[in-house]
Design a protein around this motif. Structure first.
Motif, PDB file in Angstrom:
ATOM      1  N   GLN A   1       0.822  -1.208   0.000  1.00  0.00           N
ATOM      2  CA  GLN A   1       0.000   0.000   0.000  1.00  0.00           C
ATOM      3  C   GLN A   1       0.857   1.259   0.000  1.00  0.00           C
ATOM      4  O   GLN A   1       0.614   2.190  -0.767  1.00  0.00           O
ATOM      5  N   THR A   2       1.872   1.295   0.828  1.00  0.00           N
ATOM      6  CA  THR A   2       2.752   2.461   0.904  1.00  0.00           C
ATOM      7  C   THR A   2       3.501   2.677  -0.396  1.00  0.00           C
ATOM      8  O   THR A   2       3.560   3.795  -0.918  1.00  0.00           O
TER       9      THR A   2
ATOM     10  N   LEU B   1       2.801   1.603  -3.456  1.00  0.00           N
ATOM     11  CA  LEU B   1       1.909   2.008  -4.552  1.00  0.00           C
ATOM     12  C   LEU B   1       1.425   3.443  -4.395  1.00  0.00           C
ATOM     13  O   LEU B   1       1.315   4.179  -5.379  1.00  0.00           O
ATOM     14  N   THR B   2       1.156   3.866  -3.179  1.00  0.00           N
ATOM     15  CA  THR B   2       0.761   5.252  -2.934  1.00  0.00           C
ATOM     16  C   THR B   2       1.881   6.199  -3.352  1.00  0.00           C
ATOM     17  O   THR B   2       1.640   7.209  -4.024  1.00  0.00           O
ATOM     18  N   LEU B   3       3.112   5.870  -2.983  1.00  0.00           N
ATOM     19  CA  LEU B   3       4.257   6.700  -3.342  1.00  0.00           C
ATOM     20  C   LEU B   3       4.483   6.705  -4.850  1.00  0.00           C
ATOM     21  O   LEU B   3       4.881   7.728  -5.420  1.00  0.00           O
ATOM     22  N   GLN B   4       4.227   5.582  -5.497  1.00  0.00           N
ATOM     23  CA  GLN B   4       4.368   5.509  -6.951  1.00  0.00           C
ATOM     24  C   GLN B   4       3.338   6.413  -7.629  1.00  0.00           C
ATOM     25  O   GLN B   4       3.664   7.181  -8.525  1.00  0.00           O
ATOM     26  N   VAL B   5       2.107   6.343  -7.174  1.00  0.00           N
ATOM     27  CA  VAL B   5       1.034   7.125  -7.784  1.00  0.00           C
ATOM     28  C   VAL B   5       1.258   8.626  -7.597  1.00  0.00           C
ATOM     29  O   VAL B   5       1.049   9.408  -8.522  1.00  0.00           O
ATOM     30  N   ASN B   6       1.709   9.033  -6.411  1.00  0.00           N
ATOM     31  CA  ASN B   6       1.878  10.477  -6.187  1.00  0.00           C
ATOM     32  C   ASN B   6       3.247  10.999  -6.620  1.00  0.00           C
ATOM     33  O   ASN B   6       3.543  12.177  -6.454  1.00  0.00           O
TER      34      ASN B   6
ATOM     35  N   SER C   1       6.270  10.308  -5.479  1.00  0.00           N
ATOM     36  CA  SER C   1       7.313  10.378  -4.454  1.00  0.00           C
ATOM     37  C   SER C   1       8.319   9.237  -4.538  1.00  0.00           C
ATOM     38  O   SER C   1       9.474   9.394  -4.131  1.00  0.00           O
TER      39      SER C   1
END
Length: 102
Positions: free
Chosen positions: A80-81, A83-88, A90
């Motif tokens: 989750q972390t 993928l979130t960083l990939q999408v935004n 970062s």
């Protein structure tokens, strides 16, 4: 715990996985698709140290235990972390900060 910390600190990107975990496979693919060759520790294939490293990851707060991603010696998180960083956007910055070739 020492084995996990040592592995994470000696490599730019480290992923602790299990060969049977589809999320581990996806995270490895994400890094490979960006031209990153992370050091992979398949916990279920390491008969000597796999269980010890799994316990250490659990103590670090990894839940689920795999995949556990470290960048620049720092625990990043799990699926989750990452993928979130990939999408935004970062994740790319973190990889550049760790001096990974992109």
């Amino acid at each position: 715990m020492d084995r996990v910390a040592k592995a994470a600190s000696q490599n730019k990107v480290v992923i602790f996985t299990k060969s049977s975990c589809c999320m581990s496979h996806s995270i490895k693919g994400l890094f490979y698709s960006q031209g990153i060759s992370p050091v992979i520790y398949e916990l279920d294939e390491d008969r000597c140290n796999g269980r010890e490293m799994e316990r250490a990851l659990r103590r670090l707060g990894c839940n689920p235990v795999v995949p556990a991603v470290f960048i620049g010696g720092r625990f990043l998180g799990s699926v989750q972390t990452v993928l979130t960083l990939q999408v935004n956007g970062s994740l790319k910055n973190m990889l550049m900060d760790a001096r990974c070739r992109l």
